[in-house]
Design a protein around this motif. Structure first.
Motif, PDB file in Angstrom:
ATOM      1  N   UNK A  64      39.376  30.100  52.072  1.00 26.02           N
ATOM      2  CA  UNK A  64      40.140  29.713  50.891  1.00 26.02           C
ATOM      3  C   UNK A  64      40.331  30.870  49.928  1.00 26.02           C
ATOM      4  N   UNK A  65      39.288  31.676  49.746  1.00 27.11           N
ATOM      5  CA  UNK A  65      39.384  32.846  48.871  1.00 27.11           C
ATOM      6  C   UNK A  65      40.404  33.848  49.410  1.00 27.11           C
ATOM      7  N   UNK A  66      40.351  34.105  50.715  1.00 27.10           N
ATOM      8  CA  UNK A  66      41.301  35.048  51.328  1.00 27.10           C
ATOM      9  C   UNK A  66      42.732  34.583  51.116  1.00 27.10           C
ATOM     10  N   UNK A  67      42.970  33.288  51.321  1.00 23.62           N
ATOM     11  CA  UNK A  67      44.320  32.756  51.168  1.00 23.62           C
ATOM     12  C   UNK A  67      44.780  32.780  49.711  1.00 23.62           C
ATOM     13  N   UNK A  68      43.854  32.510  48.797  1.00 30.29           N
ATOM     14  CA  UNK A  68      44.208  32.541  47.369  1.00 30.29           C
ATOM     15  C   UNK A  68      44.541  33.967  46.928  1.00 30.29           C
ATOM     16  N   UNK A  97      46.343  33.910  36.791  1.00 32.41           N
ATOM     17  CA  UNK A  97      44.943  33.987  36.354  1.00 32.41           C
ATOM     18  C   UNK A  97      44.119  32.832  36.922  1.00 32.41           C
ATOM     19  N   UNK A  98      44.696  31.649  36.983  1.00 35.30           N
ATOM     20  CA  UNK A  98      43.979  30.500  37.554  1.00 35.30           C
ATOM     21  C   UNK A  98      43.731  30.712  39.041  1.00 35.30           C
ATOM     22  N   UNK A  99      44.739  31.233  39.738  1.00 33.91           N
ATOM     23  CA  UNK A  99      44.587  31.496  41.162  1.00 33.91           C
ATOM     24  C   UNK A  99      43.526  32.567  41.417  1.00 33.91           C
ATOM     25  N   UNK A 100      43.525  33.626  40.593  1.00 36.99           N
ATOM     26  CA  UNK A 100      42.529  34.676  40.740  1.00 36.99           C
ATOM     27  C   UNK A 100      41.126  34.149  40.459  1.00 36.99           C
ATOM     28  N   UNK A 101      40.999  33.332  39.440  1.00 39.11           N
ATOM     29  CA  UNK A 101      39.697  32.742  39.117  1.00 39.11           C
ATOM     30  C   UNK A 101      39.196  31.897  40.282  1.00 39.11           C
ATOM     31  N   UNK A 102      40.101  31.103  40.847  1.00 38.99           N
ATOM     32  CA  UNK A 102      39.745  30.281  42.004  1.00 38.99           C
ATOM     33  C   UNK A 102      39.279  31.153  43.160  1.00 38.99           C
ATOM     34  N   UNK A 105      35.768  32.744  42.400  1.00 38.06           N
ATOM     35  CA  UNK A 105      34.697  31.736  42.482  1.00 38.06           C
ATOM     36  C   UNK A 105      34.413  31.380  43.934  1.00 38.06           C
ATOM     37  N   UNK A 106      35.470  31.180  44.714  1.00 38.41           N
ATOM     38  CA  UNK A 106      35.281  30.851  46.136  1.00 38.41           C
ATOM     39  C   UNK A 106      34.603  31.991  46.887  1.00 38.41           C
ATOM     40  N   UNK A 107      34.950  33.233  46.535  1.00 37.70           N
ATOM     41  CA  UNK A 107      34.309  34.389  47.175  1.00 37.70           C
ATOM     42  C   UNK A 107      32.807  34.405  46.908  1.00 37.70           C
ATOM     43  N   UNK A 108      32.437  34.214  45.655  1.00 39.14           N
ATOM     44  CA  UNK A 108      31.027  34.235  45.287  1.00 39.14           C
ATOM     45  C   UNK A 108      30.275  33.088  45.967  1.00 39.14           C
ATOM     46  N   UNK A 109      30.846  31.885  45.897  1.00 35.68           N
ATOM     47  CA  UNK A 109      30.189  30.727  46.510  1.00 35.68           C
ATOM     48  C   UNK A 109      30.062  30.913  48.019  1.00 35.68           C
ATOM     49  N   UNK A 110      31.114  31.444  48.641  1.00 40.45           N
ATOM     50  CA  UNK A 110      31.090  31.643  50.082  1.00 40.45           C
ATOM     51  C   UNK A 110      30.051  32.656  50.515  1.00 40.45           C
ATOM     52  N   UNK A 111      29.999  33.789  49.829  1.00 36.98           N
ATOM     53  CA  UNK A 111      29.028  34.826  50.191  1.00 36.98           C
ATOM     54  C   UNK A 111      27.600  34.326  49.979  1.00 36.98           C
TER      55      UNK A 111
END
Length: 299
Positions: A64-68, A97-102, A105-111
């Motif tokens: 999801x992070x990669x796609x965002x 900005x909302x897309x970047x924030x998403x 957050x997904x990157x951090x949660x995923x890692x």
């Protein structure tokens, strides 16, 4: 009044959820999670459902992070193409900005989720995000070789599950990586053939020769053959703990031949309808092949 307010809240939530699913490409993300879990089942000595849940959650977050990130980078190009102009950012439903924030957050949660499984799993997940967003995405408008680069993060999920189960990288996850690596070429080139006109509006160079020609189809056929060969390699005992019985290898081989037939049909007809059939056959192949591998292990 309360009913109207509740309706508005529900409508707003549904809209946000719909945009979240679109910016993370939910169907693609779920298919990636499926591949990862299949790899986990193949590598695990003993199934741990807590690990499976972490892998599923972390895997979805990483994809999801990669796609965002991808949709943030390509927002102006997405607005030029029919298939992408209604995505959340180019349509104006979601701010950059909302897309970047998403994405962050997904990157951090995923890692974090994958690190809990093992540092190696988190490392491969992070490499996947980096290659997809920082190398593959900008290369798409520069050279058809972008597909080769994109095939690397695209091939990581199947092997990622094995690494998550064993905390080890060897010939077994390497083989799983190669299967999915070679599979991606006929899959994405069939997709690229179908959407060639639309891709060109965004300046994307997706076909290996840049055209819907004989050279492109011959490469599709070649990579399909390599995919079949590597998919049945475990039956010969060269791939460590990754085994495949003769009946399972026959099934995988036949499925691969069916996909190859669709590739030859594309060589014969050269039309979008046949390319779509090949693309759908490739999706069926990768899913059914992984199911066959997992069932074969447990029976």
């Amino acid at each position: 009044m309360k009913s109207a307010t509740g309706t508005l809240i529900n409508s707003g939530f549904s809209s946000v959820l719909s945009d979240f699913k679109e910016i993370t490409k939910v169907r693609l993300a779920v298919s990636v999670v499926f591949s990862s879990i299949a790899g986990y089942f193949l590598g695990a000595y003993e199934l741990q459902w807590s690990a499976i849940l972490l892998l599923a959650f972390g895997g979805y977050c990483m994809v999801g992070a990669s796609n965002a990130f991808n949709q943030v980078i390509e927002r102006d190009l997405d607005a030029l193409m029919k298939r992408t102009q209604n995505r959340p950012i180019p349509s104006g439903r979601m701010s950059v900005s909302s897309a970047m924030t998403t994405a962050v957050i997904l990157t951090v949660l995923g890692i974090v989720a994958l690190y809990i499984l093992s540092p190696k799993t988190a490392m491969f997940g992070a490499i996947s995000i980096f290659l997809y967003t920082s190398v593959y995405t900008p290369l798409k408008t520069k050279t058809p070789l972008a597909v080769f680069v994109g095939a690397i993060p695209g091939a990581i999920p199947f092997m990622l599950g094995w690494v998550a189960a064993t905390d080890d990288f060897g010939i077994e996850p390497g083989t799983l990586f190669m299967i999915q690596f070679f599979w991606q070429f006929p899959h994405f080139w069939a997709l690229g053939w179908m959407l060639d006109e639309d891709y060109k509006k965004g300046g994307f160079k997706m076909l290996p020769t840049g055209k819907k020609d004989t050279g492109t189809v011959l490469q599709i056929i070649l990579y399909t053959i390599w995919m079949i060969v590597i998919s049945i390699m475990p039956v010969f005992g060269f791939t460590g703990r990754l085994h495949l019985s003769i009946p399972a290898a026959v099934i995988v081989f036949v499925m691969g031949v069916v996909m190859l037939i669709f590739a030859f049909k594309l060589y014969e007809k050269r039309d979008n309808k046949t390319a779509r059939s090949l693309m759908l056959a490739s999706v069926s192949y990768i899913t059914l092949m992984q199911i066959v591998y997992v069932i074969d292990k447990f029976i």
